[in-house]
Design an enzyme around this catalytic site. Structure first.
Site, PDB file in Angstrom:
ATOM      1  N   GLY A 117      41.520  27.208  22.920  1.00  0.00           N
ATOM      2  CA  GLY A 117      42.032  28.131  23.914  1.00  0.00           C
ATOM      3  C   GLY A 117      41.441  29.521  23.783  1.00  0.00           C
ATOM      4  O   GLY A 117      41.341  30.253  24.775  1.00  0.00           O
ATOM      5  N   GLU A 140      38.820  20.323  20.750  1.00  0.00           N
ATOM      6  CA  GLU A 140      40.016  19.565  21.121  1.00  0.00           C
ATOM      7  C   GLU A 140      39.863  18.057  20.956  1.00  0.00           C
ATOM      8  O   GLU A 140      40.820  17.369  20.589  1.00  0.00           O
ATOM      9  CB  GLU A 140      40.417  19.890  22.568  1.00  0.00           C
ATOM     10  CG  GLU A 140      41.099  21.247  22.744  1.00  0.00           C
ATOM     11  CD  GLU A 140      40.126  22.381  22.996  1.00  0.00           C
ATOM     12  OE1 GLU A 140      40.557  23.447  23.450  1.00  0.00           O
ATOM     13  OE2 GLU A 140      38.901  22.190  22.731  1.00  0.00           O
TER      14      GLU A 140
END
Length: 266
Positions: A117, A140
């Site tokens: 993020g 991720e």
């Protein structure tokens, strides 16, 4: 200088000479928890209002400490029930979209780690300046998920589908120099040069006609989404916005009088 720092716990915000500096300040790695996202939205409301009042012409997003942002706060995320995760990620995605849609240019200044993020936040900016030893990546898939706050879309548009898929599917962490060479960053500097370089770059942009700069950003952004013929029409529409401004006349006067222009955004 307008200082809004007293309003936040995890952020700092000040505005000086038409430059807004939004600083992540949640040590040690500025991880994104729900409070940080809430504060980002509060800061963006202030920034949007200040842009409307012609007090901001460019935004710098940087961070305190050794790292820009290590991504989601995994300790908090582990405690969130599975049926609430999508709502949390939606909130982050909408926050980054809000940054992406700011009418003025946004510059991300990156040192240390910018992961997950954290990198998606960086990708929401218009320009990226990284230190040569920074660490950037979208890891991720190593956690059996995918980037969910714009990473798959903005990275692919920035460097192409193949490179973006490699970045994401490999979960590899890249250096700042590698990110620059791949086209993820527009500039790479030494760590000690990051702040003065970004301040100088912001000043270079802030001194120009703000209506024109915003029109140029809009023309480029919208034009990339359509074919060339339509893009040229979008350019024409945005050029038209500058014709009737007092700033355009001021620019002509300044050249003829051999002085620096004094633009008002009008």
């Amino acid at each position: 200088m307008a200082d809004f720092m007293s309003r936040f716990h995890h952020l700092k915000l000040n505005v000086d000479k038409f430059i807004a500096r939004l600083t992540l300040a949640r040590p040690p790695v500025n991880a994104l928890d729900r409070q940080m996202i809430a504060e980002l939205n509060s800061a963006l409301e202030i920034i949007e209002n200040q842009i409307g009042e012609k007090m901001i012409r460019i935004v710098i997003i940087d961070a305190e400490g050794g790292h820009f942002c290590a991504g989601a706060d995994l300790k908090e995320r582990r405690q969130i029930p599975s049926d609430q995760v999508e709502e949390v990620v939606d909130r982050i995605r909408s926050t980054f979209r809000r940054i992406y849609q700011l009418p003025v240019p946004v510059l991300a200044a990156v040192q240390g780690s910018s992961l997950g993020g954290g990198l998606e936040l960086v990708l929401a900016a218009d320009f990226r300046v990284v230190t040569n030893d920074a660490r950037l990546g979208l890891p991720e898939t190593g956690l059996a998920i995918i980037p969910g706050a714009g990473g798959t879309q903005r990275l692919a548009r920035l460097i192409g589908a193949g490179k973006a898929l490699f970045w994401i599917a490999s979960a590899k962490i890249f250096t700042g120099l590698e990110a620059f060479e791949a086209g993820v960053a527009e500039f790479v500097v030494k760590k000690e040069e990051l702040k003065p370089f970004c301040t100088g770059l912001a000043g270079l942009i802030a001194r120009n006609g703000p209506v024109a700069v915003q029109a140029a950003k809009q023309a480029i952004r919208a034009g990339l989404e359509v074919e060339l013929v339509k893009g040229l029409e979008i350019e024409k529409e945005n050029y038209r916005k500058t014709i009737g401004t007092e700033d355009r006349l001021e620019g002509i006067r300044a050249v003829l009088e051999k002085r620096a222009p004094d633009y008002k955004g009008e």
